[in-house]
Scaffold this motif. Structure first.
Motif, short mmCIF file in Angstrom:
data_model
loop_
_atom_site.label_atom_id
_atom_site.label_comp_id
_atom_site.label_asym_id
_atom_site.label_seq_id
_atom_site.Cartn_x
_atom_site.Cartn_y
_atom_site.Cartn_z
N MET A 323 -98.16 98.27 58.95
CA MET A 323 -97.87 97.98 58.04
C MET A 323 -95.83 97.80 57.49
SD MET A 323 -95.07 100.25 56.31
CE MET A 323 -95.18 101.69 57.22
N GLU A 324 -95.89 96.81 56.30
CA GLU A 324 -94.12 96.97 56.37
C GLU A 324 -93.90 97.31 55.38
OE1 GLU A 324 -91.73 93.31 56.33
OE2 GLU A 324 -92.61 93.43 55.22
N ARG A 325 -93.11 98.36 55.50
CA ARG A 325 -92.63 98.83 54.14
C ARG A 325 -91.52 98.60 53.13
NH1 ARG A 325 -90.66 104.54 55.47
NH2 ARG A 325 -91.16 104.97 57.51
N LYS A 326 -91.02 97.54 53.48
CA LYS A 326 -90.07 96.44 52.25
C LYS A 326 -91.21 96.08 51.25
CE LYS A 326 -88.66 92.20 54.01
NZ LYS A 326 -87.84 91.91 54.55
N THR A 327 -92.22 94.79 51.89
CA THR A 327 -93.26 94.73 51.04
C THR A 327 -94.35 95.18 50.64
OG1 THR A 327 -94.51 93.96 53.34
CG2 THR A 327 -92.61 92.20 52.21
N GLY A 328 -94.15 96.67 51.10
CA GLY A 328 -95.95 96.83 51.14
C GLY A 328 -97.08 96.59 51.80
N TYR A 329 -96.90 96.29 52.55
CA TYR A 329 -98.36 95.33 53.28
C TYR A 329 -98.97 96.25 54.40
CZ TYR A 329 -97.53 90.80 50.72
OH TYR A 329 -96.40 89.71 49.46
N SER A 384 -96.50 107.83 49.09
CA SER A 384 -95.26 108.83 48.55
C SER A 384 -93.98 109.38 49.17
CB SER A 384 -96.04 110.52 48.30
OG SER A 384 -96.58 110.52 50.21
N TRP A 385 -93.63 107.74 49.41
CA TRP A 385 -92.26 106.96 49.56
C TRP A 385 -91.23 106.84 48.69
CZ3 TRP A 385 -94.65 104.84 55.42
CH2 TRP A 385 -94.82 105.02 55.72
N GLY A 386 -91.37 106.71 47.90
CA GLY A 386 -90.20 106.19 45.98
C GLY A 386 -90.70 104.95 46.16
N ASP A 387 -89.48 104.91 44.81
CA ASP A 387 -90.19 103.62 44.41
C ASP A 387 -88.99 102.92 45.12
OD1 ASP A 387 -87.75 103.84 44.00
OD2 ASP A 387 -88.08 103.98 41.31
N LYS A 388 -88.68 102.91 46.13
CA LYS A 388 -87.48 101.82 47.48
C LYS A 388 -88.89 100.95 48.30
CE LYS A 388 -83.67 103.35 45.90
NZ LYS A 388 -84.29 104.30 45.30
N GLY A 393 -93.06 101.21 44.92
CA GLY A 393 -93.64 102.37 45.65
C GLY A 393 -95.45 102.26 45.35
N PHE A 394 -95.63 100.70 45.35
CA PHE A 394 -97.11 101.04 45.27
C PHE A 394 -97.31 99.47 46.39
CE2 PHE A 394 -97.16 102.79 41.39
CZ PHE A 394 -97.98 103.18 40.87
N TYR A 395 -98.90 99.61 47.35
CA TYR A 395 -98.81 99.12 48.06
C TYR A 395 -99.82 98.54 47.50
CZ TYR A 395 -95.08 101.24 51.20
OH TYR A 395 -94.09 101.92 51.89
N GLU A 396 -100.45 96.95 48.73
CA GLU A 396 -101.17 96.81 49.43
C GLU A 396 -102.21 96.31 50.44
OE1 GLU A 396 -98.21 94.78 47.54
OE2 GLU A 396 -99.30 95.90 45.72
N MET A 397 -103.08 96.98 50.24
CA MET A 397 -104.33 96.78 52.07
C MET A 397 -105.03 95.83 52.01
SD MET A 397 -105.20 100.78 53.12
CE MET A 397 -106.82 100.57 51.38
#
Length: 438
Positions: A323-329, A384-388, A393-397
């Motif tokens: 997982m990468e927080r920056k991209t949400g991947y 639920s880690w904020g919108d930054k 704030g949404f991730y792609e899985m």
């Protein structure tokens, strides 16, 4: 045990230097770190922000430095329901309120366990499991629902977040230390032959102190509040003097809490069995914390069906893997460290669970899915880690990540097979506290 010889070390070094690519990989890894050096940016070709089925949700929450993802995910499902029923997308519930009662109820369960297990040695494996669990703030959907059923919910403005709810380290450390000391006192009372009334008196005294500690840290929860909001049509609403229980009884009367089942995928345990985790039974008299263990395809099928019905899906997962927080991947090919090292660390899901490599560390919410003629390509995830982080704030899985790192989904019975419904309503197999079922 054999000693590593100088010759073996020389052989290792020679093998490393035989391939010039090892030096290239080492320079890249030392310069930018292992994950950045092995990052696979091609996953963006699969993980765009378009989904064939997508819920209409607005904004994300932020659990900050706390282990309350299970409460955030549960209250996200409830807020989406409330928002849809009352045409108000940006309404949020107080996680601090339910967190307060979790600390009280969990202390009560801990003290009961210490009395029940008082005849065992302190180094007994079950006793040690309870002592290790003291004060913890992690949990599960069913635990959150037990709290909602007993204590209700309140809007976020009725009990807002504070420093100690956003950063729970100080509180859980203090509670753990106190509860472990109280455990020694309760065990001593049992060994001295104290009556049940004496034990209950001591437990009540300890619980009173826990209540004081949590109230100092979080503030006392409201007994009543005014429900006030403006809906999406700009219409103003006000209802005075609601209790938290009345709020749930009135506004969630059609939300069938008991229709939900936790489907788990833990292949280190037998499939088509329902398991009970006594360690997680957080509310005395509440529902048991149970999981119906099935192959992964049933989790995906039920989650897709529930999304298509218009409802979000909570799921437990190992979020820190690939997982990468920056991209949400969230993708199994995101970090290719095996190629960087020239090794193979791939393990089956069952082996990861059996060895402790695999574990559900986080709860999030599915709010969309992308399919191509029934083939699942990717999922939209509300975190639920904020919108930054991620895409606001949404991730792609990816679907392979779902299969590898998702351990449970919370779905309604209508999306299960008839056989699964029968199993879910039947007796459960008790698991030991140290059994890893994700």
């Amino acid at each position: 045990m054999t000693v590593i010889s100088d010759q073996e070390i020389a052989d290792f070094s020679a093998d490393f230097n035989t391939n010039s690519k090892n030096q290239v990989a080492s320079r890249a890894a030392r310069r930018s770190g292992l994950l950045e050096a092995s990052f696979n940016d091609r996953v963006s070709e699969r993980l765009n922000h378009v989904f064939s089925t997508e819920l209409d949700v607005d904004g994300v929450t932020d659990q900050k430095h706390s282990g309350r993802c299970w409460e955030f995910a549960t209250l996200n499902v409830l807020r989406h329901y409330f928002g849809k029923q009352n045409k108000v997308k940006d309404f949020t519930f107080s996680q601090a309120y339910n967190f307060f009662w979790d600390k009280i109820e969990r202390a009560n369960a801990f003290y009961d366990a210490m009395i029940r297990l008082a005849d065992r040695q302190l180094n007994d494996r079950e006793v040690q499991s309870w002592l290790a669990f003291a004060g913890e703030d992690g949990g599960l959907w069913s635990m959150a629902i037990n709290l909602v059923k007993k204590y209700g919910v309140v809007p976020s403005y009725a009990m807002p977040e504070s420093f100690n709810s956003n950063n729970t380290t100080g509180l859980i450390d203090s509670l753990a230390r106190k509860e472990r000391k109280d455990a020694i006192a309760l065990r001593k009372l049992v060994s001295e032959g104290s009556s049940q009334d004496e034990l209950e008196k001591a437990k009540k005294h300890f619980l009173n102190e826990v209540y004081r500690m949590v109230s100092v840290a979080l503030g006392e929860p409201p007994k009543k509040f005014d429900l006030e909001y403006r809906d999406d049509d700009k219409k103003y609403h006000l209802e005075r003097d609601l209790t938290p229980r009345e709020f749930v009884q009135k506004y969630f009367k059609d939300f069938k809490f008991d229709d939900y089942v936790v489907l788990s995928n833990c292949p280190n345990h037998e499939f088509n069995k329902i398991y009970h985790m006594p360690l997680y039974d957080n509310v005395d008299g509440g529902d048991q914390i149970k999981f119906l263990n099935v192959p992964i395809e049933y989790l995906a099928q039920a989650a897709v069906a529930q999304l298509k019905s218009g409802d979000a899906v909570i799921f437990g997962n190992d979020v820190l893997k690939q997982m990468e927080r920056k991209t949400g991947y969230l993708d199994t090919e995101l970090y290719q460290t095996d190629k960087l090292f020239g090794v193979d660390t791939k393990m089956s899901k069952a082996d990861r669970l059996a060895t402790g490599e695999g574990f559900a560390t986080h709860d999030m919410t599915l709010v969309g899915v992308d399919e191509d003629h029934g083939h699942i390509r990717k999922w939209k995830v509300e975190n639920s880690w904020g919108d930054k982080y991620g895409h606001k704030g949404f991730y792609e899985m990816s679907q392979p990540w779902f299969e590898d790192y998702v351990y449970d989904v919370v779905v309604r019975k209508e999306f299960l097979t008839d056989e699964q419904v029968k199993l879910a309503e039947g007796p459960a197999i008790d698991l030991k506290p140290w059994d890893n079922i994700g």
